[in-house]
Design an enzyme around this catalytic site. Structure first.
Site, PDB file in Angstrom:
ATOM      1  N   HIS A   1      59.009   9.747   9.932  1.00 47.44           N
ATOM      2  CA  HIS A   1      57.578   9.597  10.214  1.00 47.44           C
ATOM      3  C   HIS A   1      56.959   8.616   9.214  1.00 47.44           C
ATOM      4  O   HIS A   1      56.195   7.714   9.589  1.00 47.44           O
ATOM      5  CB  HIS A   1      56.864  10.955  10.102  1.00 47.44           C
ATOM      6  CG  HIS A   1      56.983  11.822  11.309  1.00 47.44           C
ATOM      7  ND1 HIS A   1      58.175  12.370  11.707  1.00 47.44           N
ATOM      8  CD2 HIS A   1      56.045  12.243  12.212  1.00 47.44           C
ATOM      9  CE1 HIS A   1      57.972  13.106  12.788  1.00 47.44           C
ATOM     10  NE2 HIS A   1      56.688  13.033  13.125  1.00 47.44           N
TER      11      HIS A   1
ATOM     12  N   ASP B   1      27.129  35.114  44.586  1.00 45.49           N
ATOM     13  CA  ASP B   1      28.406  35.249  45.279  1.00 45.49           C
ATOM     14  C   ASP B   1      28.556  34.234  46.395  1.00 45.49           C
ATOM     15  O   ASP B   1      29.667  33.799  46.707  1.00 45.49           O
ATOM     16  CB  ASP B   1      28.541  36.653  45.872  1.00 45.49           C
ATOM     17  CG  ASP B   1      29.075  37.660  44.861  1.00 45.49           C
ATOM     18  OD1 ASP B   1      29.541  37.238  43.785  1.00 45.49           O
ATOM     19  OD2 ASP B   1      29.039  38.867  45.151  1.00 45.49           O
TER      20      ASP B   1
ATOM     21  N   GLN C   1      28.434  45.576  44.020  1.00 44.71           N
ATOM     22  CA  GLN C   1      29.715  45.482  43.321  1.00 44.71           C
ATOM     23  C   GLN C   1      30.637  46.621  43.731  1.00 44.71           C
ATOM     24  O   GLN C   1      31.837  46.423  43.935  1.00 44.71           O
ATOM     25  CB  GLN C   1      29.503  45.513  41.807  1.00 44.71           C
ATOM     26  CG  GLN C   1      28.837  44.281  41.262  1.00 44.71           C
ATOM     27  CD  GLN C   1      29.515  43.005  41.701  1.00 44.71           C
ATOM     28  OE1 GLN C   1      30.701  42.808  41.462  1.00 44.71           O
ATOM     29  NE2 GLN C   1      28.772  42.133  42.373  1.00 44.71           N
TER      30      GLN C   1
ATOM     31  N   HIS D   1      33.150  46.409  46.749  1.00 47.66           N
ATOM     32  CA  HIS D   1      34.361  45.592  46.706  1.00 47.66           C
ATOM     33  C   HIS D   1      35.606  46.462  46.808  1.00 47.66           C
ATOM     34  O   HIS D   1      36.474  46.230  47.644  1.00 47.66           O
ATOM     35  CB  HIS D   1      34.417  44.781  45.412  1.00 47.66           C
ATOM     36  CG  HIS D   1      33.645  43.502  45.476  1.00 47.66           C
ATOM     37  ND1 HIS D   1      34.015  42.448  46.278  1.00 47.66           N
ATOM     38  CD2 HIS D   1      32.512  43.098  44.844  1.00 47.66           C
ATOM     39  CE1 HIS D   1      33.162  41.457  46.141  1.00 47.66           C
ATOM     40  NE2 HIS D   1      32.232  41.822  45.276  1.00 47.66           N
TER      41      HIS D   1
ATOM     42  N   SER E   1      35.979  43.794  40.192  1.00 49.46           N
ATOM     43  CA  SER E   1      34.644  43.224  40.016  1.00 49.46           C
ATOM     44  C   SER E   1      33.747  44.165  39.213  1.00 49.46           C
ATOM     45  O   SER E   1      33.933  45.385  39.235  1.00 49.46           O
ATOM     46  CB  SER E   1      34.020  42.957  41.382  1.00 49.46           C
ATOM     47  OG  SER E   1      32.867  42.175  41.258  1.00 49.46           O
TER      48      SER E   1
ATOM     49  N   GLU F   1      31.373  40.583  33.891  1.00 47.98           N
ATOM     50  CA  GLU F   1      31.537  39.474  34.834  1.00 47.98           C
ATOM     51  C   GLU F   1      30.168  39.002  35.333  1.00 47.98           C
ATOM     52  O   GLU F   1      29.862  37.812  35.297  1.00 47.98           O
ATOM     53  CB  GLU F   1      32.394  39.948  36.004  1.00 47.98           C
ATOM     54  CG  GLU F   1      32.597  38.930  37.100  1.00 47.98           C
ATOM     55  CD  GLU F   1      33.307  39.524  38.307  1.00 47.98           C
ATOM     56  OE1 GLU F   1      33.794  38.739  39.136  1.00 47.98           O
ATOM     57  OE2 GLU F   1      33.355  40.769  38.439  1.00 47.98           O
ATOM     58  N   HIS F   2      29.351  39.935  35.812  1.00 52.55           N
ATOM     59  CA  HIS F   2      27.998  39.628  36.279  1.00 52.55           C
ATOM     60  C   HIS F   2      26.991  40.400  35.420  1.00 52.55           C
ATOM     61  O   HIS F   2      27.156  41.602  35.208  1.00 52.55           O
ATOM     62  CB  HIS F   2      27.795  40.062  37.733  1.00 52.55           C
ATOM     63  CG  HIS F   2      28.823  39.546  38.686  1.00 52.55           C
ATOM     64  ND1 HIS F   2      29.911  40.312  39.092  1.00 52.55           N
ATOM     65  CD2 HIS F   2      28.930  38.359  39.327  1.00 52.55           C
ATOM     66  CE1 HIS F   2      30.641  39.602  39.946  1.00 52.55           C
ATOM     67  NE2 HIS F   2      30.080  38.416  40.105  1.00 52.55           N
TER      68      HIS F   2
ATOM     69  N   GLN G   1      54.421  36.880  46.771  1.00 53.01           N
ATOM     70  CA  GLN G   1      55.284  35.865  47.378  1.00 53.01           C
ATOM     71  C   GLN G   1      54.550  34.537  47.553  1.00 53.01           C
ATOM     72  O   GLN G   1      55.147  33.461  47.429  1.00 53.01           O
ATOM     73  CB  GLN G   1      55.835  36.348  48.722  1.00 53.01           C
ATOM     74  CG  GLN G   1      54.826  36.636  49.800  1.00 53.01           C
ATOM     75  CD  GLN G   1      54.308  38.069  49.759  1.00 53.01           C
ATOM     76  OE1 GLN G   1      54.372  38.735  48.730  1.00 53.01           O
ATOM     77  NE2 GLN G   1      53.817  38.558  50.886  1.00 53.01           N
TER      78      GLN G   1
END
Length: 440
Positions: free
Chosen positions: A430, A371, A269, A272, A247, A337-338, A201
């Site tokens: 054109h 982080d 990690q 998370h 993650s 990601e890392h 939302q």
């Protein structure tokens, strides 16, 4: 963790290793259809009923007893009060983190092609690029399982460095519990308006706008599966940064670092959520055993032990490789990601890495520093998207317009070229538009 069997082992020399790795990297998709279906209904309701729908969903999902959508906005003076209420230690930590994140992104603005430019050709034709910031962006800050002041800094500061006029922040606050660190971070980062809404939302409100919540040009920031599905759905109506998944970290290690340090980096990690993924790549079998022993030893000490254990049991991998070059090759295939390189020659191995959201080099560079306070952005591509995308940065909050000013002399040359190509494509108007500017 009572036994080493809880963390899955792979060996690169085994038959079927690549298939096993690929299977381990994928996430189950059984719930995707149900989540997407729910998100479609929420977005449609927000688009149709605006504030009324946002208020209804917020009452339902965040258990807030509120009478008006305006009750969901936190005045900026409250952000300053939250900052002033912090302890000296908390305030200093937040100040230092904000300063470092801002300094890094100001440098990035200079070095990453975020400025206008032009050049002039011999005939007087001028070509270039005009760079302008977005007018208004929305930043989504998670607020369900934990509070993330660091995400406020990482999303809002580069937007402000880019020159974005207005930053609107949405953050769910279940049961009305305000986190002072999150609000203080919004104050430090220069966030203009804050609404205590979350989920699909919130994404819908930012994308379509309501009577109270203004629509934005782009939505950035990570969230849960519903937020990710909503961002995917509204893309096109607004821009988005990326679709963030769980993650993940890959630790590329030669065995020269304390196994306790590696175990804790994997935990960082895993804590998370249960879907986070932690992977160790190492050529030393004995060292891998030491890391497993450290996991068993340290896990009972962790406040989020249940989450960590579920993550390690379901998704973690301890992979024995032939050597460090092969470790780099596998790390590129994972495109994490890392990526931590805990090795004596970390920069040497970093030169072989081409797919990673962020690369942490050396035994003292824990991923957790990135982080919070190292400076580079912690909003990073996940689920192998580091193969083609980048960390969030100043460049995500600007847009580029091509600048073209053709001289009379230049039009004689370019007009003839354009005419020939346009007629070849069957686009006569054109061609004639170019020809009318030619000298008879």
């Amino acid at each position: 963790m009572s036994s080493s069997s809880n963390v899955k082992r792979l060996n690169s020399k085994d038959t079927g290793f690549r298939d096993a790795l690929r299977s381990s990297l994928s996430l189950p998709s059984a719930d995707d259809e149900a989540i997407d279906s729910a998100v479609v209904k929420i977005l449609a309701a927000v688009k149709d009923k605006g504030d009324e729908a946002v208020l209804s969903f917020t009452k339902q999902f965040d258990r807030l007893n509120i009478g008006s959508i305006s009750d969901l906005e936190i005045p900026r003076k409250d952000l300053e009060l939250a900052y002033n209420s912090l302890s000296v230690e908390q305030k200093n930590a937040l100040d230092i983190a904000a300063q470092r994140v801002r300094a890094y992104h100001e440098k990035q603005k200079i070095e990453a092609g975020c400025h206008s430019w032009e050049y002039e050709e011999k005939d007087g034709t001028r070509l270039g690029q005009k760079v302008t910031p977005l007018d208004r962006v929305g930043i989504y800050v998670p607020g369900g399982k934990a509070a993330y002041p660091s995400s406020v800094l990482m999303n809002a500061i580069p937007a402000k460095v880019a020159g974005v006029t207005e930053v609107i922040m949405v953050v769910p606050m279940p049961d009305g519990a305000r986190n002072p660190l999150v609000l203080a971070a919004a104050y430090l980062a220069g966030v203009d308006r804050v609404f205590t809404i979350g989920g699909a939302q919130a994404v819908g409100a930012l994308a379509y706008g309501t009577k109270t919540i203004p629509s934005v040009d782009k939505i950035v920031g990570p969230g849960n599966a519903y937020v990710a599905a909503a961002k995917r759905r509204v893309f096109g109506s607004v821009g988005i940064d990326m679709i963030a998944g769980p993650s993940e970290i890959v630790v590329l290690c030669d065995g020269s670092i304390s196994p306790d340090w590696v175990a804790m980096d994997l935990f960082a990690q895993a804590e998370h959520d249960e879907q986070a993924q932690s992977i160790l790549l190492c050529p030393d079998a004995a060292y891998i055993e030491q890391v497993q022993a450290s996991i068993n030893k340290l896990l009972p000490e962790m406040p989020r032990a249940k989450v960590i254990e579920a993550s390690l049991t379901n998704r973690a991998l301890l992979i024995q490789v032939k050597d460090m070059p092969e470790a780099c090759e596998i790390a590129n295939a994972i495109a994490a990601e890392h990526l931590e390189i805990c090795a004596a020659e970390s920069r040497k191995w970093a030169e072989q890495i081409c797919h990673a959201g962020a690369i942490f080099m050396g035994n003292y560079t824990s991923e957790s520093l990135g982080d919070y306070c190292a400076g580079p952005n912690h909003v990073l591509p996940t689920a192998r998207t580091a193969r083609f995308s980048s960390p969030l940065g100043v460049y995500d909050f600007i847009k580029r317009s091509s600048m073209i000013e053709v001289s009379e002399a230049g039009a004689q040359i370019l007009g003839a070229v354009a005419s020939t190509l346009a007629r070849g494509e069957g686009l006569q108007a054109h061609a004639r538009a170019a020809e009318m500017r030619l000298k008879k």
